[in-house]
Scaffold this motif. Sequence first.
Motif, PDB file in Angstrom:
ATOM      1  N   LEU A 151       0.848  -1.192   0.000  1.00  0.00           N
ATOM      2  CA  LEU A 151       0.000   0.000   0.000  1.00  0.00           C
ATOM      3  C   LEU A 151       0.881   1.239   0.000  1.00  0.00           C
ATOM      4  O   LEU A 151       1.711   1.418   0.901  1.00  0.00           O
ATOM      5  CB  LEU A 151      -0.905   0.002   1.234  1.00  0.00           C
ATOM      6  CG  LEU A 151      -1.757   1.253   1.449  1.00  0.00           C
ATOM      7  CD1 LEU A 151      -2.796   1.412   0.344  1.00  0.00           C
ATOM      8  CD2 LEU A 151      -2.447   1.213   2.818  1.00  0.00           C
ATOM      9  N   VAL A 152       0.701   2.106  -0.993  1.00  0.00           N
ATOM     10  CA  VAL A 152       1.513   3.320  -1.093  1.00  0.00           C
ATOM     11  C   VAL A 152       0.974   4.384  -0.143  1.00  0.00           C
ATOM     12  O   VAL A 152      -0.213   4.717  -0.163  1.00  0.00           O
ATOM     13  CB  VAL A 152       1.511   3.867  -2.534  1.00  0.00           C
ATOM     14  CG1 VAL A 152       2.379   5.124  -2.620  1.00  0.00           C
ATOM     15  CG2 VAL A 152       2.028   2.818  -3.511  1.00  0.00           C
ATOM     16  N   LEU A 153       1.865   4.924   0.688  1.00  0.00           N
ATOM     17  CA  LEU A 153       1.510   5.985   1.633  1.00  0.00           C
ATOM     18  C   LEU A 153       2.069   7.341   1.213  1.00  0.00           C
ATOM     19  O   LEU A 153       1.486   8.382   1.535  1.00  0.00           O
ATOM     20  CB  LEU A 153       2.035   5.640   3.029  1.00  0.00           C
ATOM     21  CG  LEU A 153       1.505   4.344   3.640  1.00  0.00           C
ATOM     22  CD1 LEU A 153       2.298   4.000   4.893  1.00  0.00           C
ATOM     23  CD2 LEU A 153       0.021   4.461   3.944  1.00  0.00           C
ATOM     24  N   LYS A 154       3.172   7.324   0.497  1.00  0.00           N
ATOM     25  CA  LYS A 154       3.828   8.567   0.086  1.00  0.00           C
ATOM     26  C   LYS A 154       4.627   8.285  -1.189  1.00  0.00           C
ATOM     27  O   LYS A 154       5.255   7.244  -1.318  1.00  0.00           O
ATOM     28  CB  LYS A 154       4.757   9.086   1.183  1.00  0.00           C
ATOM     29  CG  LYS A 154       5.474  10.396   0.888  1.00  0.00           C
ATOM     30  CD  LYS A 154       6.314  10.818   2.100  1.00  0.00           C
ATOM     31  CE  LYS A 154       6.996  12.169   1.893  1.00  0.00           C
ATOM     32  NZ  LYS A 154       8.105  12.076   0.903  1.00  0.00           N
ATOM     33  N   GLY A 155       4.585   9.221  -2.134  1.00  0.00           N
ATOM     34  CA  GLY A 155       5.299   9.020  -3.380  1.00  0.00           C
ATOM     35  C   GLY A 155       4.570   8.049  -4.285  1.00  0.00           C
ATOM     36  O   GLY A 155       3.350   7.881  -4.209  1.00  0.00           O
TER      37      GLY A 155
ATOM     38  N   ARG B 180      -0.257   7.177  -3.978  1.00  0.00           N
ATOM     39  CA  ARG B 180      -0.793   7.166  -2.618  1.00  0.00           C
ATOM     40  C   ARG B 180      -2.204   6.576  -2.589  1.00  0.00           C
ATOM     41  O   ARG B 180      -3.090   7.005  -3.331  1.00  0.00           O
ATOM     42  CB  ARG B 180      -0.805   8.579  -2.040  1.00  0.00           C
ATOM     43  CG  ARG B 180      -1.442   8.670  -0.644  1.00  0.00           C
ATOM     44  CD  ARG B 180      -1.195  10.037  -0.036  1.00  0.00           C
ATOM     45  NE  ARG B 180      -2.071  10.312   1.083  1.00  0.00           N
ATOM     46  CZ  ARG B 180      -1.880   9.858   2.322  1.00  0.00           C
ATOM     47  NH1 ARG B 180      -0.835   9.114   2.580  1.00  0.00           N
ATOM     48  NH2 ARG B 180      -2.730  10.162   3.287  1.00  0.00           N
ATOM     49  N   GLY B 181      -2.390   5.586  -1.721  1.00  0.00           N
ATOM     50  CA  GLY B 181      -3.676   4.927  -1.577  1.00  0.00           C
ATOM     51  C   GLY B 181      -3.836   3.688  -2.426  1.00  0.00           C
ATOM     52  O   GLY B 181      -4.703   2.854  -2.155  1.00  0.00           O
ATOM     53  N   ASP B 182      -3.014   3.529  -3.472  1.00  0.00           N
ATOM     54  CA  ASP B 182      -3.107   2.346  -4.329  1.00  0.00           C
ATOM     55  C   ASP B 182      -2.580   1.115  -3.600  1.00  0.00           C
ATOM     56  O   ASP B 182      -1.602   1.179  -2.847  1.00  0.00           O
ATOM     57  CB  ASP B 182      -2.310   2.548  -5.618  1.00  0.00           C
ATOM     58  CG  ASP B 182      -3.023   3.438  -6.617  1.00  0.00           C
ATOM     59  OD1 ASP B 182      -4.265   3.454  -6.612  1.00  0.00           O
ATOM     60  OD2 ASP B 182      -2.347   4.112  -7.416  1.00  0.00           O
ATOM     61  N   LEU B 183      -3.223  -0.014  -3.879  1.00  0.00           N
ATOM     62  CA  LEU B 183      -2.866  -1.282  -3.233  1.00  0.00           C
ATOM     63  C   LEU B 183      -2.495  -2.289  -4.310  1.00  0.00           C
ATOM     64  O   LEU B 183      -3.290  -2.553  -5.219  1.00  0.00           O
ATOM     65  CB  LEU B 183      -4.049  -1.805  -2.412  1.00  0.00           C
ATOM     66  CG  LEU B 183      -3.820  -3.099  -1.619  1.00  0.00           C
ATOM     67  CD1 LEU B 183      -2.922  -2.833  -0.426  1.00  0.00           C
ATOM     68  CD2 LEU B 183      -5.156  -3.682  -1.149  1.00  0.00           C
ATOM     69  N   GLU B 184      -1.287  -2.846  -4.211  1.00  0.00           N
ATOM     70  CA  GLU B 184      -0.869  -3.900  -5.137  1.00  0.00           C
ATOM     71  C   GLU B 184      -0.925  -5.233  -4.415  1.00  0.00           C
ATOM     72  O   GLU B 184      -0.386  -5.380  -3.318  1.00  0.00           O
ATOM     73  CB  GLU B 184       0.536  -3.655  -5.664  1.00  0.00           C
ATOM     74  CG  GLU B 184       0.973  -4.735  -6.659  1.00  0.00           C
ATOM     75  CD  GLU B 184       2.349  -4.505  -7.249  1.00  0.00           C
ATOM     76  OE1 GLU B 184       2.552  -4.804  -8.432  1.00  0.00           O
ATOM     77  OE2 GLU B 184       3.231  -4.030  -6.505  1.00  0.00           O
TER      78      GLU B 184
END
Length: 225
Positions: A162-166, A177-181
């Motif tokens: 899960l992207v939190l920053k960048g 940000r917010g995307d989930l792989e």
Amino acid sequence: MTIQHHISDELLLAYATGTLAEGWSIAIATHLALCPSCRRRLDFMEHAGGEMLEMVCNEEADDTSWEVMKARLGQARAPVAPLASPEIAAKPLAAAGGVTIPEPLRSYLGGDLASLKWKALGRGAYHIRIPTDDRETSVRLLKIPAGKPVPEHSHGGRELTLVLKGSFHDGEALFRRGDLEEADESLQHQPVATSEEDCICLAVTDAPLKFRSLLLRLVQPVLGI
């Protein structure tokens, strides 16, 4: 913020029924705090589940029960618009540099990004192990330097990132940000942080990564990844 990569139906349903291990639940709940679309999907799943439970409890089983269930589900209300302060997403609190770390993740971290003590992984990358009572998963923050790749690897099980920053590229897909792989044993990849800034992600796994590099495989027990 426009989120493009969401929770799979399988994982979201498991979260709704409370069958996910703690590590997976942290990642899913944090994504939900950032994603109105998945909150609407969760609301619909919970409502549909309530409809089915009500039918089972209140209607006698007969030859028409399945047809009745399908009709009732077809009449279930559509997902509602996101609430200003949804109960499932605790209020995110400001972190350093204008970044917000939503609950429940912030409570697990014990503070903002600026207060965290990162451990070097090499080549400018850092990580922080997040302790849980879950013996099934490993949970950590990863900081990938801007423009740099993660070592190429595959997986011994499932991995949620899960992207939190960048942001980072993984093949042709861009995760922000917010995307989930979601990755599994079938995927071998080498995510690369975009050049604008360092990428900070929440990563959850249930098995050690399978690095292509022999050197990384040798030091992997020391790094704990």
